[in-house]
Enzyme design. Structure first.
Site, PDB file in Angstrom:
ATOM      1  N   GLU A 160      34.902  45.863  48.373  1.00  0.00           N
ATOM      2  CA  GLU A 160      36.176  45.269  48.114  1.00  0.00           C
ATOM      3  C   GLU A 160      36.327  45.384  46.602  1.00  0.00           C
ATOM      4  O   GLU A 160      36.997  45.665  45.742  1.00  0.00           O
ATOM      5  CB  GLU A 160      36.424  43.364  47.976  1.00  0.00           C
ATOM      6  CG  GLU A 160      36.805  42.623  49.398  1.00  0.00           C
ATOM      7  CD  GLU A 160      38.086  42.879  49.621  1.00  0.00           C
ATOM      8  OE1 GLU A 160      39.032  44.474  49.752  1.00  0.00           O
ATOM      9  OE2 GLU A 160      38.812  42.062  49.938  1.00  0.00           O
ATOM     10  N   THR A 173      45.971  42.706  42.408  1.00  0.00           N
ATOM     11  CA  THR A 173      44.685  41.174  42.530  1.00  0.00           C
ATOM     12  C   THR A 173      43.622  41.418  41.375  1.00  0.00           C
ATOM     13  O   THR A 173      43.079  40.365  41.061  1.00  0.00           O
ATOM     14  CB  THR A 173      43.274  41.712  44.176  1.00  0.00           C
ATOM     15  OG1 THR A 173      44.310  41.324  45.083  1.00  0.00           O
ATOM     16  CG2 THR A 173      42.304  40.738  44.172  1.00  0.00           C
TER      17      THR A 173
HETATM   18  N1  HSE Z   1      39.903  34.884  45.974  1.00  0.00           N
HETATM   19  C1  HSE Z   1      40.613  36.174  45.416  1.00  0.00           C
HETATM   20  C2  HSE Z   1      41.749  35.511  44.617  1.00  0.00           C
HETATM   21  C3  HSE Z   1      41.107  36.384  47.372  1.00  0.00           C
HETATM   22  O1  HSE Z   1      42.169  35.454  44.848  1.00  0.00           O
HETATM   23  O2  HSE Z   1      41.759  36.117  43.759  1.00  0.00           O
HETATM   24  C4  HSE Z   1      41.950  38.041  46.492  1.00  0.00           C
HETATM   25  O3  HSE Z   1      43.012  38.020  48.092  1.00  0.00           O
END
Ligand code: HSE
Length: 314
Positions: free
Chosen positions: A135, A188
């Site tokens: 990730e 993201t």
């Molecule tokens: N918890 C992470 C965010 C998940 O909200 O950035 C990303 O899919």
């Protein structure tokens, strides 16, 4: 250890991270979509990606840059398998950068596949630290709230990142979710960068009250308590401006009886948690119809919670 194999094909599901109020600590597994990875042992040593399908040319073949290749190499190095050779096929069956845990599904499919190929030398829990590194490579940060539910299934809580402690929470029998991916781009990495790093104490107080309420509701199957707890005061106000028609989609979902509505992961997908699959399908359709009127294409998924996680297909 189980028997080693020459070839495996595995599936890892999409996930909806955060569960509205649990930024970086809660996530749920969906039944669809998801990614498939096929691994074949080869005579020649080394890790090679031979095929990537369904990514619109977005993902790298270089195994140091591709999360599937990089994670498989980490396992091979960790187990000190010299002269080991494997060929990777990645079948992306879900959109990239969608808020559905796309990179996590690929990472988990790769890790689960290599572990199966080698006769399961590692437990699922032991695969998780490698998934966090995947990730980190894919989004610049090693959060576990997509990889954990994709691997383990169900609803997962990341109680701690250091040391990593992941807990499976109970899944109320009728809990479902409607996930809609509007066709706009929100990577993201960018959706994390816009967040403030400091929060107001009063917002933190309401957020941890909601997380505790939500988890109590999961244990007691109290849908009203779950519903009252599905509120995000910290992250949604900043991120929702990146998502077109966010308030309108929320109104549609809540008017149709959703327990709660919010951003799925880092967006742009949105999620409505619901009781019963019929209502879920109705919400998915109504939101998609609304987006279509606004000339925004979308994918919609109506799902109960996937309690199995990554699985061997053949
Ligand atoms: N918890 C992470 C965010 C998940 O909200 O950035 C990303 O899919």
């Amino acid at each position: 250890m189980k028997e080693e194999r020459n070839t495996v094909r595995v599936f890892a599901p999409a996930t909806s991270a955060n569960f509205i109020c649990g930024y970086d600590v809660l996530g749920v597994a969906l039944h669809e979509p998801g990614d498939e990875v096929i691994l074949k042992r080869s005579e020649k040593s080394g890790v090679v990606i031979t095929k990537i399908i369904g990514d619109n040319g977005l993902l790298p073949y270089n195994t140091d840059l591709n999360t599937v290749g990089a994670c498989i190499k980490m396992i091979i190095n960790h187990l000190q398998l010299t002269d080991f050779g494997v060929e990777i096929e990645l079948h992306k069956k879900m959109p990239v950068g969608s808020g559905l845990g796309s990179s996590a599904a690929s990472t988990i499919a790769g890790l689960f596949a290599i572990n199966q190929l080698l006769g399961e030398p590692l437990t699922k829990q032991e695969l998780l630290p490698f998934a966090l590194k995947g990730e980190e490579l894919a989004c610049g940060h090693g959060h576990a709230d997509n990889v954990a539910p994709s691997l383990l299934g169900g609803i997962t809580l990341i109680r701690s990142y250091n040391p990593l402690e992941v807990i499976n929470l109970p899944v109320p029998s009728e809990l479902c979710c409607s996930v809609i991916f509007p066709h706009v781009e929100v990577p993201t990495r960018a959706a994390r960068q816009i967040l403030r790093t400091k929060v107001e104490l009063r917002n933190a107080v309401s957020q941890w009250g909601n997380i505790a309420g939500l988890i109590t509701g999961l244990f007691t199957e109290d849908y009203d308590l779950i519903s009252r707890s599905l509120v995000d005061n910290l992250i949604e106000p900043t991120r929702s401006i990146l998502i077109p028609e966010f308030d309108e989609m929320r109104k549609i979902a809540l008017d149709l009886g959703a327990l709660g509505f919010g951003i799925s992961g880092s967006g742009p997908s949105v999620v409505a948690f619901t009781k019963g699959i019929k209502k879920t399908e109705e919400i998915t359709k109504s939101i998609q119809d609304h987006l279509e009127i606004k000339n925004i294409g979308s994918n919609g998924y109506s799902s109960s919670i996937n309690q199995e996680g990554a699985k061997l297909l053949s």
